[in-house]
Design a protein around this motif. Structure first.
Motif, short mmCIF file in Angstrom:
data_model
loop_
_atom_site.label_atom_id
_atom_site.label_comp_id
_atom_site.label_asym_id
_atom_site.label_seq_id
_atom_site.Cartn_x
_atom_site.Cartn_y
_atom_site.Cartn_z
N CYS A 1 14.36 29.32 -75.64
CA CYS A 1 13.65 29.83 -74.63
C CYS A 1 13.61 30.90 -74.42
CB CYS A 1 12.57 29.12 -73.80
SG CYS A 1 12.16 29.76 -72.04
N ASN A 2 13.01 32.42 -73.47
CA ASN A 2 13.79 33.20 -73.15
C ASN A 2 12.50 34.06 -71.81
OD1 ASN A 2 12.63 36.50 -72.57
ND2 ASN A 2 15.33 36.83 -73.60
N ALA A 3 13.49 34.18 -70.71
CA ALA A 3 12.32 34.66 -69.50
C ALA A 3 13.45 35.73 -68.97
CB ALA A 3 12.20 33.13 -68.83
N GLU A 4 12.97 35.88 -68.15
CA GLU A 4 12.90 37.39 -67.56
C GLU A 4 12.39 37.02 -66.12
OE1 GLU A 4 10.57 40.97 -68.68
OE2 GLU A 4 12.01 40.92 -71.00
N VAL A 5 13.99 36.69 -65.12
CA VAL A 5 13.49 36.30 -63.98
C VAL A 5 13.68 37.36 -62.62
CG1 VAL A 5 14.29 33.73 -62.55
CG2 VAL A 5 13.81 33.74 -65.12
N VAL A 6 12.77 37.48 -61.32
CA VAL A 6 13.27 37.92 -60.61
C VAL A 6 13.66 37.14 -59.64
CG1 VAL A 6 12.30 39.85 -58.85
CG2 VAL A 6 11.87 40.26 -61.45
N GLN A 7 15.07 37.02 -59.18
CA GLN A 7 15.23 35.94 -58.23
C GLN A 7 14.77 35.83 -56.52
OE1 GLN A 7 19.34 35.68 -60.11
NE2 GLN A 7 18.52 33.23 -58.85
N GLY A 8 14.37 37.67 -55.80
CA GLY A 8 14.12 38.52 -55.02
C GLY A 8 13.30 39.13 -54.80
N GLU B 1 15.65 36.47 -84.15
CA GLU B 1 14.80 37.37 -84.01
C GLU B 1 13.53 36.94 -82.95
OE1 GLU B 1 13.09 37.06 -88.40
OE2 GLU B 1 12.05 34.77 -87.42
N LEU B 2 12.93 37.77 -82.67
CA LEU B 2 11.50 37.46 -81.63
C LEU B 2 10.20 37.17 -82.36
CD1 LEU B 2 9.77 38.63 -78.79
CD2 LEU B 2 8.63 40.05 -80.17
N VAL B 3 9.89 35.04 -82.02
CA VAL B 3 8.56 34.89 -82.01
C VAL B 3 6.97 35.37 -81.73
CG1 VAL B 3 7.94 32.69 -82.44
CG2 VAL B 3 10.15 32.79 -83.36
N ALA B 4 7.77 35.66 -80.18
CA ALA B 4 6.44 36.08 -79.55
C ALA B 4 6.77 36.06 -78.15
CB ALA B 4 5.16 34.53 -79.69
N THR B 5 6.06 36.33 -77.69
CA THR B 5 6.36 37.29 -75.86
C THR B 5 5.22 36.79 -75.11
OG1 THR B 5 6.32 38.87 -75.88
CG2 THR B 5 8.14 38.73 -75.95
N VAL B 6 5.37 36.40 -73.50
CA VAL B 6 3.68 36.61 -72.75
C VAL B 6 4.20 37.03 -71.46
CG1 VAL B 6 4.23 34.12 -72.32
CG2 VAL B 6 2.04 35.30 -72.35
N ALA B 7 2.82 37.64 -71.77
CA ALA B 7 3.32 38.60 -70.11
C ALA B 7 2.62 37.79 -68.88
CB ALA B 7 3.13 39.84 -70.05
N PRO B 8 2.94 37.73 -66.93
CA PRO B 8 2.02 37.64 -66.79
C PRO B 8 0.88 37.18 -66.15
CG PRO B 8 4.27 39.07 -66.25
CD PRO B 8 3.83 39.13 -67.44
N VAL C 1 9.84 35.30 -58.64
CA VAL C 1 8.84 36.16 -60.25
C VAL C 1 9.76 36.01 -61.41
CG1 VAL C 1 8.65 38.19 -59.52
CG2 VAL C 1 6.89 37.06 -60.92
N ILE C 2 8.82 35.61 -62.60
CA ILE C 2 8.99 35.39 -64.00
C ILE C 2 8.30 36.26 -64.42
CG2 ILE C 2 9.35 34.19 -65.83
CD1 ILE C 2 9.01 32.00 -64.94
N ARG C 3 8.58 37.54 -65.29
CA ARG C 3 7.91 38.88 -65.94
C ARG C 3 7.82 38.09 -67.20
NH1 ARG C 3 10.56 44.18 -65.00
NH2 ARG C 3 10.56 44.21 -66.68
N ASN C 4 8.19 38.68 -68.32
CA ASN C 4 7.75 38.50 -69.07
C ASN C 4 9.09 36.83 -69.76
OD1 ASN C 4 6.63 40.67 -69.68
ND2 ASN C 4 8.18 42.19 -70.74
N MET C 5 7.98 35.92 -70.97
CA MET C 5 8.66 34.59 -71.24
C MET C 5 8.67 35.21 -72.41
SD MET C 5 7.32 31.92 -68.57
CE MET C 5 8.80 30.44 -68.78
N GLY C 6 9.23 34.24 -73.42
CA GLY C 6 9.55 34.59 -74.50
C GLY C 6 9.59 33.23 -75.81
#
Length: 121
Positions: A95-102, A46-53, A30-35
Motif C-alpha cells: 500500500c502507498n499513500a501521499e500524506v500531507v501532515q499540515g 510495479e504499479l497495480v492501481a492508484t486512486v485520487a481523492p 489530508v491524503i492525496r493519492n493512494m495506491g
C-alpha cells in the motif's frame, strides 16, 4: 509519523478473489493519492492501481477489468478488490499513500510493509 497497515492477503486458487485493505494512521492532515503496488519474487516493484481523492482511478494494463481500487476518505483506507486471479498475480502487495501532515506543507510518501498474495492450485 504515519503508518500504513495492509491486510487481506493469502492463498487463493486461480480464478478466485481476494480483497486487500490498507489503513493509514498517525499524523495525517489530508491524503492525496493512494495506491497499490506489487513485487513478485526476483522482479521490480510495479504499479497495480492508484486512486485520487476524487475517486479517479488508474490501473496497470495487466489488471484492468479484473481489479478494482477504491477508498474511504473518512477512514483513511484504500481497498483493492481482486477478481479472476491468475498465478501471475502472485506477489507481495504494498500500500502507498501521499500524506500531507499540515497546512502549507508538501506531501510525503509512505509505504506499508506488504501482504503476500499467492495464486496457486
Amino acid at each position: 509519523q504515519v503508518q500504513l497497515v495492509e491486510s487481506g492477503g493469502g492463498l487463493v486458487q486461480p480464478g478466485g478473489s481476494l480483497r486487500l485493505s490498507c489503513v493509514a494512521s498517525g499524523s495525517i492532515w489530508v491524503i492525496r493519492n493512494m495506491g497499490w503496488y506489487r513485487q513478485a519474487s526476483g522482479k521490480q516493484r510495479e504499479l497495480v492501481a492508484t486512486v485520487a481523492p476524487s475517486a479517479r482511478t488508474n490501473y496497470a494494463d495487466s489488471v484492468k477489468g479484473r481489479f478494482t481500487i477504491s477508498r474511504d476518505n473518512a477512514k483513511n483506507t484504500v481497498y483493492l478488490q481482486m477478481d479472476s486471479l491468475k498465478p501471475g498475480d502472485t506477489a507481495v502487495y504494498y500500500c502507498n499513500a501521499e500524506v500531507v501532515q499540515g497546512p502549507f506543507r508538501d506531501y510525503d510518501t509512505y509505504w506499508g510493509r506488504g501482504t503476500q498474495v499467492t495464486v496457486s492450485s
